[in-house]
Write a protein that holds these residues in place. Sequence first.
Motif, mmCIF file in Angstrom:
data_model
loop_
_atom_site.group_PDB
_atom_site.id
_atom_site.type_symbol
_atom_site.label_atom_id
_atom_site.label_comp_id
_atom_site.label_asym_id
_atom_site.label_seq_id
_atom_site.Cartn_x
_atom_site.Cartn_y
_atom_site.Cartn_z
ATOM 1 N N GLN A 267 12.335 12.302 8.563
ATOM 2 C CA GLN A 267 11.510 12.289 7.357
ATOM 3 C C GLN A 267 10.720 10.993 7.218
ATOM 4 O OE1 GLN A 267 14.401 13.230 4.260
ATOM 5 N NE2 GLN A 267 13.311 15.137 3.873
ATOM 6 N N VAL A 268 11.371 9.881 7.524
ATOM 7 C CA VAL A 268 10.693 8.588 7.423
ATOM 8 C C VAL A 268 9.580 8.491 8.460
ATOM 9 C CG1 VAL A 268 10.976 6.090 7.639
ATOM 10 C CG2 VAL A 268 12.706 7.439 6.429
ATOM 11 N N MET A 269 9.861 8.960 9.676
ATOM 12 C CA MET A 269 8.840 8.923 10.733
ATOM 13 C C MET A 269 7.645 9.809 10.377
ATOM 14 S SD MET A 269 9.800 6.797 13.120
ATOM 15 C CE MET A 269 10.294 5.799 11.708
ATOM 16 N N GLU A 270 7.909 10.956 9.747
ATOM 17 C CA GLU A 270 6.815 11.835 9.333
ATOM 18 C C GLU A 270 5.941 11.169 8.278
ATOM 19 O OE1 GLU A 270 8.973 16.183 10.091
ATOM 20 O OE2 GLU A 270 8.958 15.284 8.090
ATOM 21 N N THR A 271 6.577 10.440 7.369
ATOM 22 C CA THR A 271 5.812 9.722 6.342
ATOM 23 C C THR A 271 4.940 8.643 6.971
ATOM 24 O OG1 THR A 271 7.562 10.107 4.721
ATOM 25 C CG2 THR A 271 6.006 8.348 4.227
ATOM 26 N N GLU A 272 5.515 7.895 7.904
ATOM 27 C CA GLU A 272 4.752 6.843 8.581
ATOM 28 C C GLU A 272 3.577 7.441 9.353
ATOM 29 O OE1 GLU A 272 7.043 4.157 10.914
ATOM 30 O OE2 GLU A 272 8.235 3.445 9.202
ATOM 31 N N ALA A 273 3.812 8.556 10.051
ATOM 32 C CA ALA A 273 2.749 9.198 10.819
ATOM 33 C C ALA A 273 1.605 9.633 9.905
ATOM 34 C CB ALA A 273 3.304 10.394 11.590
ATOM 35 N N ALA A 274 1.965 10.147 8.723
ATOM 36 C CA ALA A 274 0.929 10.551 7.765
ATOM 37 C C ALA A 274 0.099 9.348 7.337
ATOM 38 C CB ALA A 274 1.582 11.206 6.546
ATOM 39 N N GLY A 275 0.773 8.220 7.098
ATOM 40 C CA GLY A 275 0.061 7.014 6.688
ATOM 41 C C GLY A 275 -0.946 6.550 7.714
ATOM 42 N N PHE A 276 -0.606 6.684 8.988
ATOM 43 C CA PHE A 276 -1.511 6.237 10.047
ATOM 44 C C PHE A 276 -2.733 7.133 10.188
ATOM 45 C CE2 PHE A 276 2.226 3.823 11.566
ATOM 46 C CZ PHE A 276 1.615 2.587 11.715
ATOM 47 N N GLU A 277 -2.715 8.306 9.583
ATOM 48 C CA GLU A 277 -3.893 9.167 9.556
ATOM 49 C C GLU A 277 -4.666 8.980 8.258
ATOM 50 O OE1 GLU A 277 -5.236 11.243 11.838
ATOM 51 O OE2 GLU A 277 -3.739 10.469 13.250
ATOM 52 N N VAL A 278 -3.943 8.959 7.151
ATOM 53 C CA VAL A 278 -4.583 8.982 5.839
ATOM 54 C C VAL A 278 -5.321 7.680 5.517
ATOM 55 C CG1 VAL A 278 -4.129 9.094 3.354
ATOM 56 C CG2 VAL A 278 -2.990 10.691 4.908
ATOM 57 N N LEU A 279 -4.650 6.527 5.668
ATOM 58 C CA LEU A 279 -5.272 5.268 5.241
ATOM 59 C C LEU A 279 -6.487 4.888 6.092
ATOM 60 C CD1 LEU A 279 -2.165 3.135 4.170
ATOM 61 C CD2 LEU A 279 -3.635 4.628 2.815
ATOM 62 N N PRO A 280 -6.414 4.956 7.431
ATOM 63 C CA PRO A 280 -7.632 4.690 8.203
ATOM 64 C C PRO A 280 -8.749 5.677 7.883
ATOM 65 C CG PRO A 280 -5.702 4.521 9.618
ATOM 66 C CD PRO A 280 -5.240 5.107 8.313
ATOM 67 N N GLY A 281 -8.383 6.937 7.618
ATOM 68 C CA GLY A 281 -9.403 7.928 7.276
ATOM 69 C C GLY A 281 -10.120 7.577 5.985
ATOM 70 N N PRO B 154 0.830 -1.208 0.000
ATOM 71 C CA PRO B 154 0.000 0.000 0.000
ATOM 72 C C PRO B 154 0.863 1.255 0.000
ATOM 73 C CG PRO B 154 0.159 -0.874 2.221
ATOM 74 C CD PRO B 154 0.894 -1.840 1.328
ATOM 75 N N PRO B 155 0.246 2.434 -0.032
ATOM 76 C CA PRO B 155 1.021 3.678 0.096
ATOM 77 C C PRO B 155 1.752 3.742 1.444
ATOM 78 C CG PRO B 155 -1.255 4.125 -0.568
ATOM 79 C CD PRO B 155 -1.196 2.687 -0.186
ATOM 80 N N PHE B 156 2.753 4.585 1.511
ATOM 81 C CA PHE B 156 3.493 4.892 2.745
ATOM 82 C C PHE B 156 4.351 3.740 3.258
ATOM 83 C CE2 PHE B 156 -0.530 7.317 2.778
ATOM 84 C CZ PHE B 156 -0.003 8.584 2.585
ATOM 85 N N GLY B 157 4.871 2.920 2.355
ATOM 86 C CA GLY B 157 5.792 1.869 2.775
ATOM 87 C C GLY B 157 5.119 0.831 3.651
ATOM 88 N N HIS B 158 5.957 0.152 4.446
ATOM 89 C CA HIS B 158 5.432 -0.936 5.274
ATOM 90 C C HIS B 158 4.509 -0.416 6.385
ATOM 91 C CE1 HIS B 158 7.520 -4.216 3.383
ATOM 92 N NE2 HIS B 158 8.662 -3.564 3.460
ATOM 93 N N SER B 159 4.641 0.847 6.751
ATOM 94 C CA SER B 159 3.729 1.390 7.757
ATOM 95 C C SER B 159 2.300 1.414 7.234
ATOM 96 C CB SER B 159 4.158 2.798 8.176
ATOM 97 O OG SER B 159 4.066 3.699 7.082
ATOM 98 N N GLY B 160 2.145 1.438 5.900
ATOM 99 C CA GLY B 160 0.801 1.392 5.332
ATOM 100 C C GLY B 160 0.085 0.092 5.655
ATOM 101 N N GLU B 161 0.843 -1.018 5.695
ATOM 102 C CA GLU B 161 0.254 -2.303 6.084
ATOM 103 C C GLU B 161 -0.262 -2.234 7.519
ATOM 104 O OE1 GLU B 161 2.650 -5.752 3.741
ATOM 105 O OE2 GLU B 161 3.849 -4.570 5.138
#
Length: 444
Positions: free
Chosen positions: A352-366, A114-121
């Motif tokens: 930068q990587v942590m910011e991307t992961e944090a975004a994924g945890f908001e965007v995908l569940p939303g 999914p988007p945002f690397g493995h954090s997207g999973e």
Amino acid sequence: MNWEELLSNQRTPEKKTAHEPSRSAFEQDYDRIIFSHPFRRLQDKTQVHPLPEHDFVHTRLTHSLEVSSVGRTLGKRVGEIILERHPGLKSSFSIHDFGAIVAAASLAHDIGNPPFGHSGEDAISGFFKEGSGKQYQSLVNELEWADLTTFEGNAQGFRLFNKERYQGMKLTYATLAAFSKYPRQSIIKSKDPNRRSQKKYGFFQSEKDTFKSIAESTGLIQFEDYSWSRHPLAFLVEAADDICYHLIDLEDGCRLGLVSYEKTVELFANILKERFSLEKLYKIDTINERIGTLRALSVGQLIDECCALFLDKENEIISGEFDISLTDAIPSAGVLNDVIKISIEKIYRSRQVMETEAAGFEVLPGLLEAFTQAAVDLSRNEKASIKNQSLLRLMPPEAILDIKQNKGNSYSVLMSCIDFVSGMTDRHAISLFRKIKGISLPNS
């Protein structure tokens, strides 16, 4: 297992593919993947670093192409010796077939991510496990719930290849089996922690019978219901990914200033051993060229080591006894562990990587919260609210068709929503999230 079955060019239970000398079925697999929509989307999906201002940082697309290149070399090198050991195969197969299978499976290895690397999973899993998606638990069975709450990109990739409306890729059984690093369903009774192939799972409940047909046709060893041994060439696909992932992430980390030049040179030198020459290195003008050269030489060294180990362990691999990552058992395994440690410390936990992961945890569940509710309401024949009607219009026609055809099957409906959201590029996911949340308007 035997190589004759393992190299099956069959595509569906009903049809075997005719051999074309000018373009084998396995080369056709590669071409089908290259021209597919899911593969194209990888150009805008994060590998590790946020999609860059710097043109040298890798995306999922460039990573997949590099893994495929390494995979082809691994396959051909191994295939050459396998054909010498089993001369009866030469009438039907060539080293190019081995190379094409591993290249195609390697090219596709991240296609379900999914988007945002493995954090997207983790974000998708978390939506169902502890987010508002938990409300759907009563609508599915235990195994289906395990699929939803432990979303797996490998299983999503296998699903994409076997869905009717994804340009009908219908890859050969050999390529699909080599692609499947984790040939089991999400829950098995006796998971063996010593078997690398059981670390994760490789297919959802929606595709379990498809995988069973492939496993039986290629002669994979069955351990229990919906759990099999790996296809031998899956070890080479995994090795190609490991080689590129660790070495190229290190190269990117050095170029971005996250890992020091000196430390990077030291790590590459430890892989190259006696092949490393400081004198020759200093003849190269720029630091970036030096690091690129060391990375290229190190890739070659690891290819040599992985091929040697595979061929040494061929009988154990064929019998299903060998089940660890090749890169965990080669002479350079210790150095790769050092690369992993510094990558975790300096690269994967960078701001930068942590910011991307944090975004994924908001965007995908939303996104999932909005679209699953609209889809479930539609599948229940409930009158959709004006809001849900608008959301449904934002979904692709094939997703709406899936939902309508699976009315009453909540698992299939939810999986269709996951297909939609997980298939998005990073930018599309962020843009759509902002729009449906009213944070931005179209063209703003």
